[in-house]
Design a protein around this motif. Sequence first.
Motif, PDB file in Angstrom:
ATOM      1  N   CYS A  38       0.890  -1.220   0.100  1.00 27.72           N
ATOM      2  CA  CYS A  38      -0.093   0.124   0.003  1.00 27.72           C
ATOM      3  C   CYS A  38       0.916   1.206   0.021  1.00 27.72           C
ATOM      4  O   CYS A  38       0.461   2.366  -0.879  1.00 27.72           O
ATOM      5  N   SER A  51       0.652   4.355  -2.568  1.00 28.03           N
ATOM      6  CA  SER A  51       0.109   5.479  -2.002  1.00 28.03           C
ATOM      7  C   SER A  51       1.366   6.634  -1.907  1.00 28.03           C
ATOM      8  O   SER A  51       1.090   7.876  -2.130  1.00 28.03           O
ATOM      9  N   TRP A  81       1.967   8.777  -4.844  1.00 30.03           N
ATOM     10  CA  TRP A  81       0.860   9.363  -4.925  1.00 30.03           C
ATOM     11  C   TRP A  81       0.974  10.942  -4.063  1.00 30.03           C
ATOM     12  O   TRP A  81       0.640  11.725  -4.511  1.00 30.03           O
ATOM     13  N   TYR A  82       1.034  10.340  -2.727  1.00 31.45           N
ATOM     14  CA  TYR A  82       1.233  11.505  -1.931  1.00 31.45           C
ATOM     15  C   TYR A  82       2.191  12.380  -2.095  1.00 31.45           C
ATOM     16  O   TYR A  82       2.181  13.626  -2.193  1.00 31.45           O
ATOM     17  N   VAL A  92       0.417   7.473  -9.444  1.00 30.75           N
ATOM     18  CA  VAL A  92      -0.161   6.151  -8.851  1.00 30.75           C
ATOM     19  C   VAL A  92       0.687   5.163  -9.757  1.00 30.75           C
ATOM     20  O   VAL A  92       0.242   4.829 -11.003  1.00 30.75           O
ATOM     21  N   ARG A 119      -7.357   9.446  -7.273  1.00 30.49           N
ATOM     22  CA  ARG A 119      -7.713   8.734  -5.954  1.00 30.49           C
ATOM     23  C   ARG A 119      -8.299   7.288  -6.439  1.00 30.49           C
ATOM     24  O   ARG A 119      -8.138   6.589  -5.858  1.00 30.49           O
ATOM     25  N   LEU A 132      -5.975   5.041  -7.421  1.00 29.54           N
ATOM     26  CA  LEU A 132      -5.204   4.611  -6.580  1.00 29.54           C
ATOM     27  C   LEU A 132      -5.923   3.379  -5.611  1.00 29.54           C
ATOM     28  O   LEU A 132      -5.420   2.287  -5.300  1.00 29.54           O
ATOM     29  N   ARG A 133      -7.174   3.551  -5.493  1.00 27.68           N
ATOM     30  CA  ARG A 133      -8.026   2.612  -4.788  1.00 27.68           C
ATOM     31  C   ARG A 133      -8.250   1.335  -5.678  1.00 27.68           C
ATOM     32  O   ARG A 133      -7.899   0.185  -5.093  1.00 27.68           O
ATOM     33  N   LEU A 153      -3.584   0.935   4.403  1.00 27.28           N
ATOM     34  CA  LEU A 153      -3.243   1.686   3.300  1.00 27.28           C
ATOM     35  C   LEU A 153      -3.653   3.377   4.011  1.00 27.28           C
ATOM     36  O   LEU A 153      -2.552   3.908   3.716  1.00 27.28           O
ATOM     37  N   ILE A 167       0.033   6.031   4.776  1.00 26.68           N
ATOM     38  CA  ILE A 167      -0.257   7.568   4.224  1.00 26.68           C
ATOM     39  C   ILE A 167       0.259   8.446   5.431  1.00 26.68           C
ATOM     40  O   ILE A 167       0.943   9.433   5.764  1.00 26.68           O
ATOM     41  N   LEU A 189      -9.082  10.083   0.359  1.00 25.02           N
ATOM     42  CA  LEU A 189      -9.035   8.892  -0.338  1.00 25.02           C
ATOM     43  C   LEU A 189      -9.932   8.000   0.144  1.00 25.02           C
ATOM     44  O   LEU A 189     -10.577   7.135  -0.513  1.00 25.02           O
TER      45      LEU A 189
END
Length: 281
Positions: free
Chosen positions: A94, A98, A101-102, A107, A155, A158-159, A192, A196, A216
């Motif tokens: 995860c 993530s 992405w952050y 992603v 987002r 990502l999921r 997840l 983060i 998210l």
Amino acid sequence: MPDTRSIRPGAVDPLGGTYRRLAARCPSLQAELTTTHGPADAPGRHWVPMAEPALHRDRLIADEATRILAGHDCSPREHVAASRLLHHYLWSVCLLVSGPWYLERRVPRIRPEDVWIDSVGGGLALRPGGFACLPDDPAAGLPGARVLAGEDELRAELRAVVADHVGPVLAAFQGPMKRGPRALRGMVTDDLVSGIWYLGRMLGEEEAAVAAATALLPGDTPPFPGAAAFRTLPGTDGRPHLTRTRLGCCLYYAVRPAESCLTCPRTGDAERVRRLELPVP
């Protein structure tokens, strides 16, 4: 918690630079990048492909039990070793999705066939591939980039990446774990969010990371049950503390009975505040 070792990124661009930044901030991430052909075994290492997790599950659980016995002088039952191994794997994968992405709004598309796990040490190896990004990303025109319209779409991507990746892994571990599909998906939600949150703390921007995790996973985002669901605890000195309660237990208490996780459903708010306010050694 995952072992404290570093990811060792190679010269893989454009994600290589992103993972270097992630590595510099996340010493608990036990992973490394690998080439097209995958990692090679070495003394004290045996890499197992996660493309077929059910095929290697029993070996991986047995090796996790061996590590727990060596590190904690505790011989865990099968479902405890399976839970600890799955928690470590989910947290790591995860964060590998993530984290970029952050940090850079990218992603990565991480498939099970792009990941190996070291059955001896427990570390992961990742073969980077394509990624999704926003239109203003400097890497948007590079091979392997898929440009999405905005933050909501990113987002959702990502999921989707996480859900697709963990599906066969959860199916493989459901029997030894003795938990149903919803409980296992709850572990994914927890790990997840946890990754983060951890990254945000390492960057010194906990509140921003909490806001990102909340956006998210606000709830009602199947197949992820629950939500980030952060809340604030008043400290004894008036300083607030951010916390959340995991949807399920990762069974760390079964390995270290006196040290349940800070976000465990078994840990009350008063104990959380007490531990959060302990002096840093």
